[in-house]
Design a protein around this motif. Structure first.
Motif, PDB file in Angstrom:
ATOM      1  N   GLN A 131       8.035  13.322   1.702  1.00  0.00           N
ATOM      2  CA  GLN A 131       7.111  12.205   1.857  1.00  0.00           C
ATOM      3  C   GLN A 131       6.189  12.103   0.652  1.00  0.00           C
ATOM      4  O   GLN A 131       5.643  13.094   0.179  1.00  0.00           O
ATOM      5  CB  GLN A 131       6.291  12.399   3.134  1.00  0.00           C
ATOM      6  CG  GLN A 131       5.427  11.207   3.474  1.00  0.00           C
ATOM      7  CD  GLN A 131       4.704  11.409   4.793  1.00  0.00           C
ATOM      8  OE1 GLN A 131       4.115  12.462   5.021  1.00  0.00           O
ATOM      9  NE2 GLN A 131       4.764  10.417   5.641  1.00  0.00           N
ATOM     10  N   GLU A 132       6.049  10.898   0.154  1.00  0.00           N
ATOM     11  CA  GLU A 132       5.157  10.617  -0.970  1.00  0.00           C
ATOM     12  C   GLU A 132       3.735  10.420  -0.439  1.00  0.00           C
ATOM     13  O   GLU A 132       3.536  10.186   0.753  1.00  0.00           O
ATOM     14  CB  GLU A 132       5.622   9.337  -1.696  1.00  0.00           C
ATOM     15  CG  GLU A 132       6.989   9.461  -2.344  1.00  0.00           C
ATOM     16  CD  GLU A 132       6.966  10.315  -3.593  1.00  0.00           C
ATOM     17  OE1 GLU A 132       5.972  10.281  -4.333  1.00  0.00           O
ATOM     18  OE2 GLU A 132       7.957  11.031  -3.821  1.00  0.00           O
ATOM     19  N   ARG A 154       3.006   0.100  -6.332  1.00  0.00           N
ATOM     20  CA  ARG A 154       3.021   1.426  -5.711  1.00  0.00           C
ATOM     21  C   ARG A 154       4.065   1.487  -4.588  1.00  0.00           C
ATOM     22  O   ARG A 154       4.749   2.506  -4.424  1.00  0.00           O
ATOM     23  CB  ARG A 154       1.628   1.792  -5.204  1.00  0.00           C
ATOM     24  CG  ARG A 154       0.651   2.070  -6.365  1.00  0.00           C
ATOM     25  CD  ARG A 154      -0.632   2.735  -5.917  1.00  0.00           C
ATOM     26  NE  ARG A 154      -1.397   1.973  -4.949  1.00  0.00           N
ATOM     27  CZ  ARG A 154      -2.334   1.060  -5.246  1.00  0.00           C
ATOM     28  NH1 ARG A 154      -2.613   0.791  -6.506  1.00  0.00           N
ATOM     29  NH2 ARG A 154      -2.975   0.435  -4.296  1.00  0.00           N
ATOM     30  N   ALA A 158       7.284   3.966  -4.470  1.00  0.00           N
ATOM     31  CA  ALA A 158       7.604   4.862  -3.355  1.00  0.00           C
ATOM     32  C   ALA A 158       9.029   4.630  -2.873  1.00  0.00           C
ATOM     33  O   ALA A 158       9.764   5.585  -2.603  1.00  0.00           O
ATOM     34  CB  ALA A 158       6.615   4.645  -2.207  1.00  0.00           C
ATOM     35  N   ALA A 161      11.225   6.270  -5.355  1.00  0.00           N
ATOM     36  CA  ALA A 161      11.145   7.725  -5.260  1.00  0.00           C
ATOM     37  C   ALA A 161      11.955   8.250  -4.083  1.00  0.00           C
ATOM     38  O   ALA A 161      12.550   9.326  -4.154  1.00  0.00           O
ATOM     39  CB  ALA A 161       9.690   8.165  -5.143  1.00  0.00           C
ATOM     40  N   HIS A 162      12.020   7.492  -3.005  1.00  0.00           N
ATOM     41  CA  HIS A 162      12.812   7.874  -1.845  1.00  0.00           C
ATOM     42  C   HIS A 162      14.272   7.479  -1.960  1.00  0.00           C
ATOM     43  O   HIS A 162      15.057   7.742  -1.066  1.00  0.00           O
ATOM     44  CB  HIS A 162      12.211   7.273  -0.563  1.00  0.00           C
ATOM     45  CG  HIS A 162      11.035   8.045  -0.049  1.00  0.00           C
ATOM     46  ND1 HIS A 162      11.157   9.287   0.535  1.00  0.00           N
ATOM     47  CD2 HIS A 162       9.721   7.767  -0.037  1.00  0.00           C
ATOM     48  CE1 HIS A 162       9.974   9.726   0.891  1.00  0.00           C
ATOM     49  NE2 HIS A 162       9.084   8.834   0.542  1.00  0.00           N
TER      50      HIS A 162
END
Length: 167
Positions: A131-132, A154, A158, A161-162
């Motif tokens: 989790q970010e 943002r 995220a 990133a996932h």
């Protein structure tokens, strides 16, 4: 000292010079059939069903009665020779047919439908990871367009990133 059962599944072992070894061997096969790749009808009933079919299995509830007394939490399977039980052990996993999900024995209890992983890969590509940090919303300032763009950047970061969208 010779053991008479395996440590995890409690499978009976053959003894040196034992007569009728096929009985012990067949009992071990029946228990393996129950425990390996196991599928259960339900989790938690305390009473055995009235007319089980050979091969059906259940996870016994916490207050068993009848033929299930003394086997709380065990996987109970009906065989041609009657009930067989596999005592739960850390990591034992079964498929719950009616619920279409897995249950795993963890820390002394059956946990249903929970999946644990460090990351999830689809087609060799990581799509979920740790989790970010949280993303703060807009502050209601006077330059709303710039704040909205910053929050959106943002959110996109995220998602990337996932692995939910390409980088």
């Amino acid at each position: 000292m010779e053991q008479d059962r395996t440590p995890r599944l409690g499978l009976p072992l053959l003894a040196t010079g034992q007569a009728q070894k096929e009985l012990t061997h067949n009992e071990a096969l029946a228990l393996l059939d129950l425990a390996v790749g196991s599928a259960v009808t339900a989790v938690g009933p305390n009473a055995p069903p009235a007319a089980p079919a050979i091969g059906q299995a259940w996870i016994v509830g916490t207050a068993p009665v009848g033929d299930w007394i003394g086997h709380a939490g065990a996987v109970a399977g009906w065989t041609a020779a009657g009930w067989r039980f596999v005592a739960p052990f850390e990591g034992l996993s079964v498929w719950i047919v009616a619920e279409k999900l897995h249950a795993r024995y963890v820390a002394g209890a059956w946990v249903r439908g929970e999946v644990r992983a460090e990351r999830v890969l689809v087609g060799g590509v990581a799509v979920l990871g740790a989790q970010e940090p949280a993303i703060a919303g807009t502050g209601g300032g006077t330059v709303v367009d710039m704040e909205a763009r910053a929050v959106l950047d943002r959110v996109l970061g995220a998602l990337r990133a996932h692995g939910l969208i390409a980088r």
